[in-house]
Design a protein around this motif. Structure first.
Motif, mmCIF file in Angstrom:
data_model
loop_
_atom_site.group_PDB
_atom_site.id
_atom_site.type_symbol
_atom_site.label_atom_id
_atom_site.label_comp_id
_atom_site.label_asym_id
_atom_site.label_seq_id
_atom_site.Cartn_x
_atom_site.Cartn_y
_atom_site.Cartn_z
ATOM 1 N N LEU A 15 0.834 -1.200 0.000
ATOM 2 C CA LEU A 15 0.000 0.000 0.000
ATOM 3 C C LEU A 15 0.873 1.256 0.000
ATOM 4 O O LEU A 15 1.718 1.439 0.873
ATOM 5 C CB LEU A 15 -0.918 -0.002 1.225
ATOM 6 N N TRP A 17 -0.603 4.504 -1.904
ATOM 7 C CA TRP A 17 -1.570 5.607 -1.947
ATOM 8 C C TRP A 17 -2.752 5.269 -1.049
ATOM 9 O O TRP A 17 -3.468 4.304 -1.294
ATOM 10 C CB TRP A 17 -2.050 5.858 -3.373
ATOM 11 N N ASP A 18 -2.947 6.076 -0.016
ATOM 12 C CA ASP A 18 -4.041 5.817 0.913
ATOM 13 C C ASP A 18 -5.392 6.073 0.255
ATOM 14 O O ASP A 18 -5.490 6.728 -0.792
ATOM 15 C CB ASP A 18 -3.890 6.660 2.184
ATOM 16 N N LEU A 19 -6.447 5.562 0.855
ATOM 17 C CA LEU A 19 -7.793 5.692 0.298
ATOM 18 C C LEU A 19 -8.237 7.150 0.164
ATOM 19 O O LEU A 19 -8.818 7.521 -0.869
ATOM 20 C CB LEU A 19 -8.787 4.905 1.153
ATOM 21 N N ARG A 22 -6.753 8.570 -2.985
ATOM 22 C CA ARG A 22 -7.371 8.010 -4.191
ATOM 23 C C ARG A 22 -8.755 8.592 -4.428
ATOM 24 O O ARG A 22 -9.121 8.931 -5.558
ATOM 25 C CB ARG A 22 -7.439 6.485 -4.064
ATOM 26 N N GLY A 191 -4.328 1.519 -4.843
ATOM 27 C CA GLY A 191 -3.481 2.043 -3.778
ATOM 28 C C GLY A 191 -2.165 1.307 -3.641
ATOM 29 O O GLY A 191 -1.277 1.738 -2.904
ATOM 30 N N SER A 207 -4.613 3.739 5.990
ATOM 31 C CA SER A 207 -5.017 4.969 5.315
ATOM 32 C C SER A 207 -5.443 6.110 6.242
ATOM 33 O O SER A 207 -5.887 7.148 5.774
ATOM 34 C CB SER A 207 -6.175 4.670 4.348
#
Length: 239
Positions: A15, A17-19, A22, A191, A207
């Motif tokens: 992981l 890119w965190d939620l 995004r 992500g 995230s």
């Protein structure tokens, strides 16, 4: 151990890119497209255009805050490039030796900063201007006529700058996809990116969704206060 097994061992999906990043990214893309479509006064969607402008402002404010309190690769301190990093990266492109980055590369980081600043300026200027026919921003009439003319000029031409920056961003993504065989689009959905064991940069653990929810709620409240509650009432006198 076979070569395939070694390759799988060396490259792990982790992981990056965190939620919240995004969600922001794709909402931002959608809002920019919708702003472009509704900007034509002839289609009668100017009121929707204004509301989308407030949404864009909220998204930018959220991203600026998230760039401070968010996860590692979302923070400006992590990806804002120095001059020396930019030069080194550009020199690497020239000789065909491009360093791999878990998060944004230096040029990508610079592009993100430029786009955020351009949209922030566009959304902010929209608060103060009027089209003299159908609509006006909530703070139209607060500033001097001369300053409002400047902001109107900025707003009228600003989207061309945003469109140019966005086009350059898309071209860069396609270059990496087609020429460098690196898919930068998929990780912005999942992500996750393939991280080599030798890479010294660490992926993120989670995230920070609770913090993201609190920040988002505070931003919504602030934008509502800004454009509704705090908006001044400009009295007009007719003779």
């Amino acid at each position: 151990m076979t070569a395939v097994m070694v390759k799988r061992h060396m490259a792990k999906q982790q992981l990056v890119w965190d939620l919240p990043v995004r969600i922001f990214h794709w909402c931002f893309v959608g809002v920019l497209v919708a702003l472009w479509y509704t900007s034509d006064q002839e289609n009668g969607l100017i009121e929707i255009h204004m509301k989308l402008g407030y949404t864009a402002l909220g998204l930018i404010i959220f991203r600026l805050i998230w760039g401070v309190v968010g996860t590692k690769h979302a923070k400006f301190t992590n990806f804002a490039p120095s001059f020396s990093q930019l030069i080194t990266y550009i020199q690497g492109i020239r000789v065909g030796k491009i360093k791999s980055y878990i998060g944004h590369n230096p040029l990508g980081s610079l592009m993100v900063i430029f786009i955020l600043f351009a949209v922030l300026l566009q959304a902010t200027s929209g608060l103060f201007i009027s089209d003299d026919i159908f609509s006006a921003g909530p703070y139209n009439g607060v500033l001097s006529i001369e300053l409002e003319k400047i902001l109107k000029t900025i707003h009228s031409n600003g989207f061309n700058v945003i469109a140019t920056l966005s086009a350059l961003h898309i071209i860069a993504v396609l270059y990496y996809l087609i020429i460098k065989k690196q898919n930068l689009i998929k990780p912005m959905f999942t992500g996750k990116k393939s991280i080599d064991d030798a890479n010294t940069e660490d992926p993120i653990k989670h995230s920070k969704l609770v913090i993201a929810f609190i920040v988002a709620a505070l931003v919504v409240i602030f934008v509502y206060w800004l454009v509704v509650i705090n908006a001044p009432v400009i009295e007009e006198y007719y003779y």
